[in-house]
Scaffold this active site. Structure first.
Site, short mmCIF file in Angstrom:
data_model
loop_
_atom_site.label_atom_id
_atom_site.label_comp_id
_atom_site.label_asym_id
_atom_site.label_seq_id
_atom_site.Cartn_x
_atom_site.Cartn_y
_atom_site.Cartn_z
N ARG A 1 0.81 -1.22 0.00
CA ARG A 1 0.00 0.00 0.00
C ARG A 1 0.84 1.27 0.00
NH1 ARG A 1 -0.15 1.32 5.56
NH2 ARG A 1 0.70 -0.53 6.57
N ASP B 1 -4.08 -0.41 -2.40
CA ASP B 1 -4.71 -0.52 -1.08
C ASP B 1 -5.72 -1.66 -1.24
OD1 ASP B 1 -6.38 -0.43 1.05
OD2 ASP B 1 -6.74 1.74 0.99
N LYS C 1 1.55 -20.29 7.02
CA LYS C 1 1.10 -20.10 8.38
C LYS C 1 1.32 -18.68 8.86
CE LYS C 1 3.78 -21.40 11.77
NZ LYS C 1 5.02 -20.83 12.28
N LYS D 1 12.55 -28.52 2.90
CA LYS D 1 13.92 -28.81 3.33
C LYS D 1 14.38 -30.12 2.72
CE LYS D 1 13.57 -26.42 7.79
NZ LYS D 1 14.56 -25.37 7.96
N ASP E 1 2.72 -22.74 17.08
CA ASP E 1 3.74 -22.20 16.17
C ASP E 1 4.56 -23.30 15.50
OD1 ASP E 1 5.26 -20.04 15.01
OD2 ASP E 1 6.87 -20.46 16.44
N HIS F 1 5.10 -27.94 11.61
CA HIS F 1 6.38 -28.59 11.28
C HIS F 1 6.53 -29.99 11.92
CE1 HIS F 1 6.98 -24.64 9.86
NE2 HIS F 1 7.48 -24.11 10.94
N LYS G 1 12.23 -23.03 22.19
CA LYS G 1 13.08 -21.89 21.84
C LYS G 1 14.16 -21.77 22.92
CE LYS G 1 9.87 -19.78 18.87
NZ LYS G 1 9.89 -20.80 17.84
N LYS H 1 20.82 -25.37 18.08
CA LYS H 1 19.83 -25.69 17.05
C LYS H 1 20.03 -27.13 16.61
CE LYS H 1 18.08 -23.97 12.61
NZ LYS H 1 16.69 -23.71 12.98
C1 BG6 Z 1 8.64 -20.84 11.94
C2 BG6 Z 1 8.22 -20.45 13.33
O1 BG6 Z 1 7.57 -21.45 11.27
O2 BG6 Z 1 9.72 -21.76 12.02
C3 BG6 Z 1 9.39 -19.84 14.09
O3 BG6 Z 1 7.16 -19.49 13.26
C4 BG6 Z 1 10.57 -20.80 14.07
O4 BG6 Z 1 9.03 -19.53 15.43
C5 BG6 Z 1 10.87 -21.24 12.64
O5 BG6 Z 1 11.68 -20.15 14.66
C6 BG6 Z 1 11.94 -22.34 12.63
O6 BG6 Z 1 12.32 -22.59 11.30
P1 BG6 Z 1 13.75 -23.19 10.96
O7 BG6 Z 1 13.72 -23.39 9.48
O8 BG6 Z 1 14.77 -22.17 11.40
O9 BG6 Z 1 13.90 -24.47 11.73
#
Ligand code: BG6
Length: 489
Positions: free
Chosen positions: A50, A92, A147, A181, A234, A239, A339, A344
């Site tokens: 917009r 818009d 999402k 992925k 989330d 996932h 989180k 990771k």
């Molecule tokens: C998203 C979530 O869908 O996936 C986030 O909303 C999350 O909160 C993310 O951090 C994780 O994705 P990836 O690819 O980094 O594992």
């Protein structure tokens, strides 16, 4: 070698072209696809938003976004090709007549119109009405969304209903970026191309399966969204349930979209409900407190910038999931995601049953079971833990745990591992729906999640605290311990 397959070019219209999703993910993915010569020569990319930008200023914004988010130097020749495809239209979306401007920048006779809804769902209705009003859609047109597709079953049905007023189900591409992925897709190959796995993938040989999606990041400034969403909605609704469904589903008859969707839906339908009666025994909710990750101190969830200091949103979930079908009877799936965890790590650990008799008591009082570990990220690979005899001639047979270790970066040295978005943006432009979610899948997943939310609501207990940089609250360990098991560490 076969010739490179060609596809019909697209007009990729990104609604929310100046927004976060577009700047962080979509433009970066398009750049990478361009870099790999995967965009059709006549494909155009049109940003819609917009704000009063011009095509020239949009090109500049796109360039800045790439510099900020691509995480690699921008190749000028690639950028020249990409920038020549870009245009901007100020719309818009609450004003349907403004959508008529799209006619001047698209050509539905020679290109497929792909509408990427990179905006909040409350705008979907306006965009659908505007597109309809402009008369620009045809049977070939597509829409892409991701999402949050709802907050629960009801809101997700409302979104799907709105979209269904102008797009048929076959024109709708719902994204779960985990399905793009490389390693998630490799699950299909691993399971259905290798007979050693196909024949051993059931309750006869498998004791239990663990799925871990641990994140190092916190909520990254997304307080408003995350706090009324929580980790269950989330991450698990989409996932983790997708990973579970691909791990547990029956062999599809082909790689066609319908065939894969149907098998995943059967798994989702067989999930044993978690209700008020079993929620305490089956689930753990956690919230991180201050702690340290890789030596760096980080604030707790309630101390994050803009925090609601009373929040009881969960940033960690652990679940015991049972799948009530023939294949998985008696085989629990333990899932956890959080989180601000230690690091990771996304992986699936398939724990095989113990041998019926241990004739190697000298080495192990309890013979460790074999494990198949599928590392989805960061270090993609597949590992099998087996027992071997330690070499030597003067001793009895002594065993040691060893690994058959396949690292993707070692095994496929010359292949680049693409990110989820690149693959999915490409597939949406090519019109291949296999990696996208059907309406039924999303709604079935919500049904199961809503029951847990409802049970938590009735239980009315705050989440258990865990220090950032750990593997979640102690109760998550208890969840497995009471079944005589433990998480893979
Ligand atoms: C998203 C979530 O869908 O996936 C986030 O909303 C999350 O909160 C993310 O951090 C994780 O994705 P990836 O690819 O980094 O594992």
């Amino acid at each position: 070698m076969t010739d490179k397959q060609t596809f019909k070019p697209c007009d990729l219209v990104i609604f929310g072209g100046l927004g976060d999703l577009s700047r962080r993910k979509l433009l970066v993915s398009l750049y990478r696809l361009e870099n790999s010569n995967l965009l059709e020569p006549d494909t155009h990319i049109i940003g819609v938003d917009r704000l009063a930008e011009t095509s020239e200023s949009f090109v500049q914004i796109a360039h800045n976004s790439l510099q900020e988010f691509a995480g690699e130097p921008i190749d000028d020749a690639v950028w020249q090709k990409l920038s020549a495809r870009l245009a901007y239209v100020q719309i818009d979306v609450t004003q349907p007549e403004q959508f008529n401007q799209l006619h001047a920048v698209t050509d539905t006779k020679t290109r497929v119109l792909v509408n990427y809804f990179a905006v909040a769902p409350f705008l979907f209705k306006n965009i659908c009405q505007g597109l309809h009003h402009s008369g620009i859609l045809n049977d070939e047109s597509r829409m892409v969304m991701e999402k949050p597709i709802g907050h629960d079953l009801k809101s997700s049905q409302e979104i799907n209903d709105v979209v269904a007023t102008v797009f048929q189900e076959k024109q709708v591409y719902r994204i779960d970026h985990y399905l793009g992925k490389e390693t998630v897709l490799n699950l299909l190959a691993l399971r259905f191309a290798n007979s050693i796995f196909t024949t051993n993938w059931n309750h006869n040989t498998i004791d239990h399966i663990q799925i871990t999606v641990a994140e190092e990041v916190g909520i990254e400034g997304r307080w408003g969204y995350f706090d009324h969403t929580g980790q269950l909605r989330d991450m698990v609704q989409n996932h983790l349930l997708q990973i579970l469904a691909l791990t547990a589903m029956e062999p599809p008859v082909s790689l066609e979209a319908d065939s894969i969707h149907n098998e995943k839906i059967k798994v989702l339908k067989a999930l044993r409900p978690i209700t008020r009666d079993n929620v305490e025994a089956r689930t753990v909710r956690g919230q991180y407190a201050a702690g340290a990750i890789k030596g760096k101190t980080v604030p707790g969830y309630l101390e994050e910038e803009g925090a609601n200091t009373e929040s009881t949103a969960e940033t960690f979930v652990a679940l015991r999931v049972d799948i009530d079908n023939w294949r998985w009877a008696g085989v629990p799936f333990y899932m956890r995601t959080g989180k601000r965890m230690s690091h990771k790590r996304t992986e699936i650990v398939v724990n095989f049953k113990q041998q019926p008799l241990n004739i190697f008591k000298e080495s192990y009082a309890d013979l460790p079971p074999n494990k198949l570990i599928i590392h989805l990220q960061p270090n993609e690979g597949v590992e099998i833990q087996i027992l071997n005899k330690i070499p030597g001639i003067d001793e009895n047979i002594k065993l040691q745990k060893t690994k058959l270790d396949l690292s993707f970066s070692e095994a496929f040295k010359n292949s680049r591992i693409f990110g989820g978005y690149e693959k999915l943006v490409l597939e949406a432009m090519r019109g291949n729906p296999t990696l996208f979610l059907s309406r039924e899948e999303i709604e079935q997943a919500w049904r199961w999640i809503d029951s847990i939310q409802d049970a938590w609501h009735q239980l009315n207990q705050p989440p258990k605290t865990y220090a950032a940089g750990t593997w979640g609250p102690e109760a998550a360990d208890e969840l497995l311990k009471c079944d005589g098991r433990s998480w893979e560490e």
